[in-house]
Write an enzyme that holds these catalytic residues in place. Structure first.
Site: not given
Length: 436
Positions: A2-3, A54, A184
């Site tokens: 996860p971001e 994050k 990403n």
């Protein structure tokens, strides 16, 4: 994954589920996890969450029980609040369940003061996530791209001379010192919207941007503004083209607006997030591995700084049936069996064609034999002593039985001829005069 958006959604989830609840006891850690113990134990405390880039921070605050603002505290009871900072890794998230439904990979557990109690757990299947008791925001991480936009923008533009910006823009976007919260799939979506090749030097992309005084006071609205006048009643559209730093702020907020339906690992649902994506793991897009081994998705020319020997990586989105299935080994096996199952019917059809051809050839040969046998039977001389019905045979009689009868008739005729010849010889010898 996860971001930044997913960690913010996780903090909203914790605040929603823990609102008005009282937790009690010690914080439990699973035996298999190597992260440190959380030395916090209290009869009554509450939990609140906050995200930054994050990272997610849980604040455990003791609750006072008596009216005078005092309570009896033993040696093992925590008196001061404690902050526990979480980093999710690849598969970490929070879940709130009953004790009976406690997940298998719940590595850190907070129990409510209820009967029966419920539990808030940090679940991490791959164990890449981490937590730090009495922790603070990591110093090497920059300001949050979503909620500290002014500081984020100033931090990037004032450090363009650093070595980070000598790298391709796709690699610079993953540096959490400047782009805290970008990961990403977000970098792919941001570069795709601006049609920026991923392997272009980051400094050439960012050096044209200027830090204005207006940016320090408020965040620019990077959306279309509609204005209408009462006289003309016509809408005048004013469009301000966004830059890459503003998209680093607005694109993650779009994911947050999707809500928990966008990224819900507890339910294994990703369809809403997939529908929102325009570039990442989308059919028709190109993909290459960068210098860090991460796959970047893009469209068109990759740029002049492509790593040597970089190959396309067609890693499509993994649709998971449940939240514990993080590998596609089972699916690979299924695809192999499906391919073989599809290939088998083709072979069966070919075998059926061959069998049909052999069967037709056999029937043709059998019909030819029957014709030849009937011709022989009709050509054979009929026996006068036997009835005429035996001489004419039907075509339904098998050819083998007909040949046997014909041979027996010929044998009988030959025996008769031999007997007649012997009798004639005897009669001739009797009629001749003897020499003696």
């Amino acid at each position: 994954m996860p971001e930044g958006p997913e960690l913010h959604l996780a903090s909203l989830y914790v605040n929603k589920m823990c609102e008005g609840l009282v937790f009690s006891g010690a914080v439990e850690k699973s035996e298999v996890n190597k992260n440190p113990e959380v030395p916090f134990c209290c009869d009554a405390y509450c939990i609140k969450a906050q995200s930054r880039g994050k990272e997610v921070r849980l604040t455990l605050t003791p609750i006072k029980n008596d009216d005078h603002g005092k309570r009896k505290v033993t040696k093992h009871q925590s008196q001061q609040p404690m902050d526990v900072v979480f980093r999710f890794g690849m598969s970490g998230f929070f879940r709130f369940t009953s004790v009976d439904d406690l997940p298998k990979h719940a590595h850190l557990r907070f129990y409510t003061k209820e009967s029966p109690p419920r539990v808030l757990s940090f679940e991490d299947t791959r164990r890449f996530g981490s937590w730090h008791p009495n922790g603070t925001w990591q110093k090497d991480r920059g300001p949050c791209v979503m909620f500290e936009y002014e500081s984020f923008r100033e931090n990037v533009l004032s450090n363009l001379s650093g070595k980070t910006f000598d790298k391709p823009i796709c690699e610079a976007l993953l540096n959490q010192k400047y782009f805290n919260g970008i990961g990403n799939y977000l970098r792919a979506e941001i570069l795709f919207r601006l049609q920026i090749p991923p392997f272009v030097k980051a400094r050439t992309v960012l050096e044209g941007l200027v830090l204005k005084d207006e940016d320090k006071n408020k965040v620019k609205k990077e959306i279309t503004v509609l204005e209408s006048t009462e006289k003309t009643r016509k809408k005048v559209v004013k469009v301000e083209k966004p830059d890459i730093l503003s998209l680093c702020h607005t694109v993650p907020l779009e994911v947050v607006q999707l809500g928990e339906n966008g990224y819900a690992p507890a339910k294994g649902k990703y369809s809403v997030l997939q529908a929102w994506m325009q570039c990442y793991c989308v059919d028709g897009m190109n993909s290459l591995g960068d210098n860090n081994g991460r796959t970047i998705w893009f469209k068109g020319d990759p740029g002049p700084m492509v790593p040597k020997g970089a190959k396309s990586r067609k890693i499509m989105w993994k649709r998971k049936k449940d939240d514990h299935d993080y590998t596609d080994s089972k699916k690979a096996k299924k695809t192999r069996t499906d391919s073989t199952a599809k290939a088998k019917p083709v072979k069966k059809e070919e075998n059926l064609k061959v069998k049909k051809e052999n069967a037709t050839s056999k029937t043709q040969n059998a019909s030819k034999r029957q014709k030849t046998n009937t011709e022989k039977i009709n050509a054979a001389p009929a026996n006068e002593n036997k009835p005429k019905t035996r001489g004419t045979r039907s075509s339904k009689v098998p050819p083998k039985t007909g040949t046997k009868t014909i041979k027996s008739q010929r044998v009988e005729e030959m025996i008769k001829t031999k007997r007649n010849s012997v009798a004639c010889r005897k009669s001739v010898t009797k009629g001749m005069p003897s020499a003696f």
